[in-house]
Scaffold this active site. Structure first.
Site, PDB file in Angstrom:
ATOM      1  N   GLU A 152       0.832  -1.212   0.000  1.00 14.99           N
ATOM      2  CA  GLU A 152       0.000   0.000   0.000  1.00 14.99           C
ATOM      3  C   GLU A 152       0.863   1.256   0.000  1.00 14.99           C
ATOM      4  O   GLU A 152       0.546   2.231  -0.669  1.00 14.99           O
ATOM      5  CB  GLU A 152      -0.978   0.001   1.190  1.00 14.99           C
ATOM      6  CG  GLU A 152      -2.008  -1.132   1.167  1.00 14.99           C
ATOM      7  CD  GLU A 152      -2.840  -1.211  -0.120  1.00 14.99           C
ATOM      8  OE1 GLU A 152      -2.946  -0.209  -0.856  1.00 14.99           O
ATOM      9  OE2 GLU A 152      -3.367  -2.301  -0.400  1.00 14.99           O
ATOM     10  N   CYS A 164      10.290  -5.753  -6.960  1.00 10.41           N
ATOM     11  CA  CYS A 164      11.157  -6.180  -8.063  1.00 10.41           C
ATOM     12  C   CYS A 164      12.076  -4.994  -8.409  1.00 10.41           C
ATOM     13  O   CYS A 164      11.883  -3.886  -7.909  1.00 10.41           O
ATOM     14  CB  CYS A 164      10.321  -6.600  -9.275  1.00 10.41           C
ATOM     15  SG  CYS A 164       9.552  -5.228 -10.147  1.00 10.41           S
TER      16      CYS A 164
END
Ligand SMILES: [Zn+2]
Ligand SMILES: [Zn+2]
Length: 180
Positions: free
Chosen positions: A133, A167
């Site tokens: 979030e 990532c």
């Protein structure tokens, strides 16, 4: 004063002991100072008696109202079950490129799924949802890279499949500040 702090706002949490490890992790992950902010949140305003749930956006609006001058981000952590009208439930909600986010622990515990208690698993889920979030507040959208914490999560299995980290592509955006 340059806004530099991540404030974590507990909202009807049954167990405050989850907060310290969360603050420590987020400080490290986002390279921010973190602090707990006890703030009056009127949950009655968010409660839907028909759904027996709390409207996430109503809670989030209260979390971000009148922030401290040094607030860079505000993260609400609540024990109640949250929703938005188009969805049955939410793990969390964020203001895209905004100040605030909210996560709910309600559906993160194994017991909710009639599994034995697992404190470690709960902790991992909590971190993933918080990082996810907050990632949205930096302008990150959902990412399909396998395991990236910005993978969207509809079910708890989706949460368990992803990592707690970004990532490389997502990390780059966070590292650059993500937001002007
Ligand atoms: Zn998301
Ligand atoms: Zn990613």
């Amino acid at each position: 004063m340059k806004p530099s702090k991540l404030y974590v706002v507990p909202v009807q949490l049954s167990d405050d002991s989850v907060l310290d490890p969360l603050l420590t992790y987020l400080a490290h992950a986002f390279r921010l100072e973190t602090e707990i902010l006890w703030k009056e949140i009127d949950l009655a305003k968010a409660y839907d008696a028909k759904r027996h749930q709390y409207y996430s956006s109503t809670i989030l609006a209260q979390i971000v109202s009148n922030p401290p001058a040094d607030a860079f981000r505000m993260l609400g952590v609540t024990g109640v079950d949250i929703y938005i009208p188009v969805l049955t439930y939410l793990f969390g909600e964020a203001q895209f490129k905004g100040l605030g986010a909210l996560i709910s622990t309600y559906r993160l515990r194994s017991e909710f799924y009639e599994q034995p208690p697992d404190a470690q698993l709960f902790h991992e889920r909590l971190l993933k949802e918080a990082v996810h979030e907050l990632g949205h507040t930096y302008g990150l959208v959902h990412c399909n890279y396998p395991g990236c914490v910005m993978n969207s999560s509809t079910y708890i299995e989706d949460v368990d499949e992803k990592m707690v980290s970004f990532c490389r592509a997502c990390a780059k955006i966070i590292g650059e500040g993500g937001i002007e």
